[in-house]
Design a protein around this motif. Sequence first.
Motif, mmCIF file in Angstrom:
data_model
loop_
_atom_site.group_PDB
_atom_site.id
_atom_site.type_symbol
_atom_site.label_atom_id
_atom_site.label_comp_id
_atom_site.label_asym_id
_atom_site.label_seq_id
_atom_site.Cartn_x
_atom_site.Cartn_y
_atom_site.Cartn_z
ATOM 1 N N ASN A 42 0.377 7.272 -8.342
ATOM 2 C CA ASN A 42 0.844 8.041 -7.185
ATOM 3 C C ASN A 42 1.859 9.064 -7.695
ATOM 4 O O ASN A 42 2.925 8.709 -8.199
ATOM 5 C CB ASN A 42 1.474 7.103 -6.149
ATOM 6 N N ASP B 250 8.455 3.277 1.468
ATOM 7 C CA ASP B 250 7.198 3.244 0.705
ATOM 8 C C ASP B 250 6.151 2.558 1.572
ATOM 9 O O ASP B 250 6.291 1.380 1.924
ATOM 10 C CB ASP B 250 7.435 2.467 -0.595
ATOM 11 N N ASP C 111 3.478 1.359 0.897
ATOM 12 C CA ASP C 111 2.878 0.156 0.311
ATOM 13 C C ASP C 111 3.605 -1.107 0.783
ATOM 14 O O ASP C 111 3.099 -2.214 0.608
ATOM 15 C CB ASP C 111 2.899 0.227 -1.224
ATOM 16 N N GLN C 112 4.788 -0.911 1.345
ATOM 17 C CA GLN C 112 5.560 -2.047 1.873
ATOM 18 C C GLN C 112 5.380 -2.116 3.394
ATOM 19 O O GLN C 112 5.168 -1.090 4.049
ATOM 20 C CB GLN C 112 7.057 -1.880 1.551
ATOM 21 N N HIS D 163 -3.376 7.745 0.148
ATOM 22 C CA HIS D 163 -2.759 7.437 -1.138
ATOM 23 C C HIS D 163 -2.581 5.930 -1.337
ATOM 24 O O HIS D 163 -2.159 5.495 -2.415
ATOM 25 C CB HIS D 163 -1.411 8.157 -1.266
ATOM 26 N N LEU D 164 -2.898 5.153 -0.318
ATOM 27 C CA LEU D 164 -2.784 3.689 -0.405
ATOM 28 C C LEU D 164 -4.147 3.102 -0.737
ATOM 29 O O LEU D 164 -5.184 3.706 -0.425
ATOM 30 C CB LEU D 164 -2.302 3.136 0.940
ATOM 31 N N ASP D 165 -4.154 1.903 -1.321
ATOM 32 C CA ASP D 165 -5.465 1.294 -1.575
ATOM 33 C C ASP D 165 -6.057 0.793 -0.250
ATOM 34 O O ASP D 165 -5.367 0.730 0.776
ATOM 35 C CB ASP D 165 -5.387 0.205 -2.655
ATOM 36 N N ARG E 159 -4.418 -2.013 1.714
ATOM 37 C CA ARG E 159 -3.161 -1.626 2.364
ATOM 38 C C ARG E 159 -3.404 -0.673 3.544
ATOM 39 O O ARG E 159 -2.713 -0.747 4.563
ATOM 40 C CB ARG E 159 -2.212 -0.997 1.332
ATOM 41 N N LYS E 160 -4.410 0.213 3.399
ATOM 42 C CA LYS E 160 -4.749 1.084 4.549
ATOM 43 C C LYS E 160 -5.036 0.207 5.767
ATOM 44 O O LYS E 160 -4.597 0.482 6.880
ATOM 45 C CB LYS E 160 -6.007 1.907 4.257
ATOM 46 N N SER F 49 -3.788 10.734 -7.289
ATOM 47 C CA SER F 49 -3.150 9.841 -6.300
ATOM 48 C C SER F 49 -4.088 9.505 -5.156
ATOM 49 O O SER F 49 -3.782 8.639 -4.343
ATOM 50 C CB SER F 49 -1.911 10.519 -5.692
#
Length: 208
Positions: free
Chosen positions: A4, A95, A97-98, A117-119, A122-123, A171
Amino acid sequence: MPKNRWSDPDHALGYLGRADKIPHRGEGEAMLVSLLPARTDRVLDLGCGDGRLLALVKAARPEARGVALDSSPTMLGAARSRFAGDESVEVLDHDLDQALGDLGTFDAVVSSFAIHHLDDARKRSLAGEVKGLLRRGGAFLNLEHVASPSESLHHQFLAALSIDPQDDDPSNRLAPVELQLSWLRDLGYNDVDCLWKWREMALLAAVA
Ligand SMILES: C[S@@+](CC[C@H](N)C(=O)[O-])C[C@H]1O[C@@H](n2cnc3c(N)ncnc32)[C@H](O)[C@@H]1O
């Protein structure tokens, strides 16, 4: 896992320098704004960048209070300067991701060109957290960079944006529209649809 690059100031400033030149984005943004609930007192922007989308939302719903999240110091600085002196907007370093945590309840959660930009796991979990933050009838409006169905269409998209395939953003973790809509339906959202699309830019809309 792809890197990223958004914490790199040059990457963030490079995007801001060309953001207005991305073809058709104004159409997608206008469609997103048209879908805001009539009563939008509180809105959350995920991956706000310099606050461009939240500014459009506030132009349409001046009474709305906004919370804007991003993790890039450059973007947070740009958003804070855009909204300097506007006490109705809070810009927070977060973030995506958190977990979002307890940010209160929102009438709309919006995002533009950030969640990709998230996997994928996580999306999907983020969409579940968003549903938990929306009031009943609230809208999740995600103007997103999505995957093309073929390599050829992906290269056509890059060409339309004058991006050399070698400079494709590492990213990006693009997911197909249909897959993302299926996550939203599985999570119990209503009125799930892709309500605007141009090549790899799509407005994914859902009602909590
Ligand atoms: C293409 S820019 C879009 C910015 C803005 N929403 C717009 O439409 O102009 C992507 C944004 O996502 C943010 N971003 C990327 N990964 C993130 C993460 N893990 N957590 C928070 N923000 C992230 C970047 O810092 C950047 O501001």
